[in-house]
Design a protein around this motif. Structure first.
Motif, mmCIF file in Angstrom:
data_model
loop_
_atom_site.group_PDB
_atom_site.id
_atom_site.type_symbol
_atom_site.label_atom_id
_atom_site.label_comp_id
_atom_site.label_asym_id
_atom_site.label_seq_id
_atom_site.Cartn_x
_atom_site.Cartn_y
_atom_site.Cartn_z
ATOM 1 N N ARG A 174 49.307 50.683 47.387
ATOM 2 C CA ARG A 174 48.413 51.362 47.561
ATOM 3 C C ARG A 174 47.808 51.603 49.370
ATOM 4 N N ALA A 223 46.336 43.710 32.625
ATOM 5 C CA ALA A 223 44.235 43.102 32.155
ATOM 6 C C ALA A 223 44.945 41.966 33.675
ATOM 7 N N THR A 224 45.935 41.772 34.525
ATOM 8 C CA THR A 224 46.083 40.830 35.416
ATOM 9 C C THR A 224 45.936 41.700 37.001
ATOM 10 N N GLN A 227 45.393 45.608 37.762
ATOM 11 C CA GLN A 227 44.171 46.297 36.998
ATOM 12 C C GLN A 227 44.347 47.228 37.804
ATOM 13 N N VAL A 269 42.702 39.984 29.167
ATOM 14 C CA VAL A 269 40.963 39.942 30.206
ATOM 15 C C VAL A 269 41.487 40.086 31.138
ATOM 16 N N ASN A 270 40.843 40.538 32.424
ATOM 17 C CA ASN A 270 41.698 39.888 33.745
ATOM 18 C C ASN A 270 40.591 38.986 33.975
ATOM 19 N N GLY A 271 41.569 37.768 34.549
ATOM 20 C CA GLY A 271 40.689 36.794 35.058
ATOM 21 C C GLY A 271 40.707 35.211 34.266
ATOM 22 N N SER A 320 42.267 35.599 30.360
ATOM 23 C CA SER A 320 43.428 35.532 29.557
ATOM 24 C C SER A 320 44.181 36.403 30.367
ATOM 25 N N ALA A 321 45.267 36.541 30.753
ATOM 26 C CA ALA A 321 46.127 36.721 30.479
ATOM 27 C C ALA A 321 47.565 36.996 31.284
ATOM 28 N N ALA A 335 35.544 43.216 38.084
ATOM 29 C CA ALA A 335 36.828 43.066 37.548
ATOM 30 C C ALA A 335 37.707 44.074 37.771
ATOM 31 N N THR A 336 36.589 45.458 37.602
ATOM 32 C CA THR A 336 37.207 46.890 37.163
ATOM 33 C C THR A 336 37.381 47.273 38.130
ATOM 34 N N SER A 376 39.903 46.105 41.203
ATOM 35 C CA SER A 376 40.948 46.754 41.498
ATOM 36 C C SER A 376 40.749 48.574 41.680
ATOM 37 N N PHE A 377 39.837 48.996 42.022
ATOM 38 C CA PHE A 377 39.650 50.195 42.456
ATOM 39 C C PHE A 377 39.797 50.507 44.086
ATOM 40 N N GLU A 378 40.362 52.115 44.220
ATOM 41 C CA GLU A 378 41.230 52.318 45.114
ATOM 42 C C GLU A 378 40.226 52.089 46.205
ATOM 43 N N PRO A 421 41.157 37.987 43.574
ATOM 44 C CA PRO A 421 40.601 39.486 43.711
ATOM 45 C C PRO A 421 39.445 39.889 42.546
ATOM 46 N N ILE A 422 39.002 39.252 41.478
ATOM 47 C CA ILE A 422 38.058 39.625 40.849
ATOM 48 C C ILE A 422 36.529 39.192 41.991
#
Lengths: 432, 338
Positions: free
Chosen positions: A79, A390-391, A395, B42-44, B46-47, B201-202, B205-207, B315-316
């Motif tokens: 980005r 999921a990382t 994400q 799942v972010n943060g 386990s991945a 977490a979601t 990740s947004f712009e 980042p989370i």
């Protein structure tokens, strides 16, 4: 002709007109467009709409592809590079492509699946193309064993011990074929199975302790990505065709038991969604088997996918059998061929030829169905893509991964489809 | 046909070698690896990273147990499980423990025959809305369309919450978090609801994360913790006290930086008992004296793991909140090591 007209026609042209160009509406691009794009107002409206839709898609998608970012370590970096513009972040593929292809397979052993993939083409070449020397078929027969050995690793002797079972079976078959069909078939199946069950394991470990030939073992759970799709797909395809032929013949058999067993199997498996079979393989079997048993998950999945495809294959081939004129069967009988010879020399070559589109259809379906294993926690390309998303780094990435996966699947499926068309042309014997 | 026979003979071979009936601890030690069930991503929590190495908060619990039992935090086979397969995988013995942000509920603990060995993350269901909607509280969500993952407890919690507050809503059922994210961003729903950690977490990740707000209301209790099979209390104890050791280490100020120094002996007897320089706690568990020391060395104490995987510097960016030590106003409270 009388010369009446000589008096009634006042003027007759006596020189030829020089040839004119056809009207502009009847030549070249204009004609083609009039005939194909603007033939009547319905056609004209549809053309305009289609052009508008394509134009809209290009206008909106072009910047996304044109601004593609290939070098970044995370979506955030992508980005930053894009700086507000829309653009694809293909960097996610560049960073993760090895994961998407091999899953958790140890990186220093990547050469094994790669080598097998190349050899796969050698193994199937004699089956696909008649110009390849027949001797390569021996390699094709050995290929599955080589594949199991190289993919899962471990001792070569285990594979050879299993292979020896087939030799034993063959020898038993040759040795007993005068003792009557039932005894011969029974012994041919029983002796190797008993050998595998009781002797093969100790034998292999015995030889291995003396002369160890081993490669690093890899656990099934380390398989993933496209590798697992190809492993399941190829195993399913290779097993479902012969099994499907047997089932189709079984369904047409005069022997009631065989006929009903085939019918029940086909109707049961076709009546159940593949996802149900996969859940059975991954969940229910665990409850049925004694606790602590470790029945390889990939093996279970291969078996279930094969059973599923086999049922469909059987019906496709039954369609081919039904399309053959009765005369072909009678001709085979009249030649004095026994059942298997008649099937091998007269019936099957024709029935299979008729069924080619259906067979390839089933193959393609099977190959694409392998992505369903994501629901039982196997990280196939789709599952691996979700894990990548999921990382924290990736994400929010969505289309890039799916487009990549879709493109790879398309290449495989389109290849199969083109080959089947080539095969149909090659085997075409009628004069239509 | 013959190929099937061949494959099944392989299966028989696998079956014969897989036979075992000892305790879970003996099984794990004999195998040399811990089979740990985690989520498929799942972010943060386990991945797998770009090298295929599993990372995350739940993964750290597996690694700590592996370090305590086997002495090697990397001796873990991570088995990806989905919401449907996780409990069967555990019940059938395919995995030794499950660390897959699983909510501790009565029926899972009692009816399914599992033992929750503790809570490693106190979560709760929250709401995220676009800032431009101007909503500041979940009680203002009358008539909203809500993106929700189907088949989860969040679905039921949502129905309860709206009923209690006498509001109507329109659910938009969605299968996965990634899909929900796309739908929410595309405007298919006004609100996205899932566990608050997932929302954070979601949003991260947004712009433009600033364009979205997570509402203050938390409408459910989601205590997430590692799970083992019922009936092997020794193994459950190992899981429980490994988790407690990580939490206690934070409380007692034992970090991966000062671990070696503290293990040599301190004037705090509890630290000494925890790290094995005093008493015989490890022996009582069936392990050696340095089990907790290795568990802490694997990824640091609870606070360090939190900070490295999901904490505010990642980042989370989750705040400790309920997951702070009890001394800091949170719920993390390890029973005494005595």
């Amino acid at each position: 002709m009388s010369d009446t007209h000589a008096q009634t026609v006042p003027y007759v042209r006596d020189t030829m007109l020089s040839p004119q160009d056809p009207p502009s509406s009847q030549v070249g691009v204009t004609k083609w467009m009039r005939e194909n794009l603007f033939d009547g107002w319905v056609s004209a409206v549809l053309t305009v709409l289609a052009v508008a839709a394509i134009g809209y898609a290009i206008v909106h998608l072009y910047p996304w592809f044109a601004n593609s970012v290939w070098n970044a370590d995370s979506l955030t970096q992508c980005r930053e590079i894009l700086d507000g513009a829309t653009g694809a972040c293909w960097a996610v593929i560049r960073v993760n492509w090895l994961q998407l292809i091999f899953g958790f397979y140890p990186p220093d052993l990547y050469w094994r699946p790669v080598l097998l993939f190349v050899l796969l083409f050698v193994a199937i070449a004699p089956i696909l193309f008649p110009s390849v020397p027949r001797k390569v078929l021996w390699f094709s027969a050995l290929y599955p064993f080589l594949a199991v050995w190289l993919l899962w690793g471990g001792s070569l002797w285990t594979i050879l011990a299993v292979l020896a079972g087939f030799v034993i079976g063959y020898l038993v078959m040759v040795g007993t074929h005068k003792m009557g069909a039932v005894v011969s078939v029974g012994l041919t199946i029983l002796v190797p199975v008993a050998y595998w069950y009781f002797l093969a394991g100790p034998l292999a470990s015995g030889i291995n302790s003396v002369v160890p030939i081993e490669v690093t073992p890899v656990a099934s759970r380390d398989f993933g990505g496209f590798m697992i799709s190809v492993v399941i797909g190829v195993a399913g395809i290779a097993l479902s065709l012969p099994l499907g032929i047997l089932l189709a013949l079984g369904r047409q058999s005069n022997m009631l038991l065989i006929k009903w067993m085939s019918v029940i199997f086909i109707e049961f498996v076709r009546g159940v969604p593949l996802i149900t079979l996969l859940f059975t393989a991954s969940l229910l079997l665990n409850y049925f088997l004694p606790p602590g048993t470790n029945f390889d998950l990939i093996l279970r999945v291969i078996i279930m996918v094969t059973l599923f495809a086999t049922a469909y294959m059987a019906e496709v081939i039954r369609g081919g059998l039904a399309a053959l004129p009765r005369g072909q069967y009678e001709a085979a009988d009249a030649l004095g061929l026994d059942y298997w010879k008649a099937q091998r020399l007269i019936i099957m070559p024709q029935a299979l030829k008729i069924s080619i589109p259906g067979i390839v259809n089933t193959f393609i379906g099977l190959f694409k169905d392998t992505t369903l294993v994501v629901f039982i926690g196997i990280l196939d390309p789709i599952g691996r893509a979700s894990a990548i998303r999921a990382t924290s780094d990736w994400q929010g990435v969505y289309w890039e991964l799916f487009i990549f996966i879709g493109a790879v699947f398309w290449i495989f499926c389109f290849g199969m489809s083109r080959y089947s068309m080539h095969l149909e042309r090659r085997l075409k014997t009628d004069h239509r | 046909m013959k190929k099937t026979v061949f494959l099944s003979s392989l299966a028989v071979a696998a079956l014969a070698t897989g036979m075992a009936s000892a305790t879970t601890l003996e099984d794990v030690q004999a195998r040399g690896t811990l089979n740990c069930g985690v989520s498929t991503g799942v972010n943060g929590f386990s991945a797998p990273d770009a090298n295929g190495v599993w990372q995350g908060f739940d993964v750290a619990v597996c690694r700590a147990v592996a370090a305590a039992v086997l002495g090697d935090p990397m001796a873990v086979n991570f088995v990806p499980t989905t919401g449907q397969t996780r409990f069967t995988a555990l019940a059938s013995g395919e995995i030794d423990m499950l660390a897959r942000n699983t909510t501790w509920t009565f029926s899972r603990d009692v009816d399914l025959g599992f033992t929750f060995v503790g809570v490693n993350y106190y979560d709760g269901q929250g709401f995220m809305v676009p800032r431009e909607l101007g909503v500041s509280s979940a009680t203002e969500l009358e008539g909203a369309t809500v993106c929700i993952q189907t088949g989860t407890t969040t679905e039921l919690n949502l129905a309860d919450f709206f009923r209690v507050n006498n509001m109507s809503y329109e659910p938009v059922p969605i299968e996965t978090n990634a899909e929900a994210q796309q739908q929410y961003l595309a405007g298919a729903c006004d609100v996205y609801t899932t566990d608050a950690s997932g929302l954070a977490a979601t949003r991260a990740s947004f712009e433009a994360p600033g364009d979205h707000v997570i509402l203050p209301e938390i409408i459910s209790k989601e205590p997430l913790g590692p799970v083992v099979r019922h009936g092997d209390d020794q193994w459950a104890d190992i899981g429980r006290w490994t988790l407690n050791a990580l939490i206690a280490a934070e409380e007692l100020g034992v970090t991966s930086a000062n671990l070696e120094q503290m293990a040599a002996g301190t004037n705090n007897p509890e630290i000494n008992r925890l790290l094995g320089s005093e008493g015989s706690l490890g022996e009582m568990l069936g392990l050696d004296a340095e089990w907790a020391r290795r568990a802490i060395a694997a990824g640091g104490n609870y606070g360090e793991i939190f900070a490295a995987t999901i904490g505010e510097s990642t980042p989370i960016g989750l705040a400790r909140g309920l997951n702070a030590q009890w001394t800091q106003g949170g719920l993390m409270y390890a029973p005494p090591f005595r």
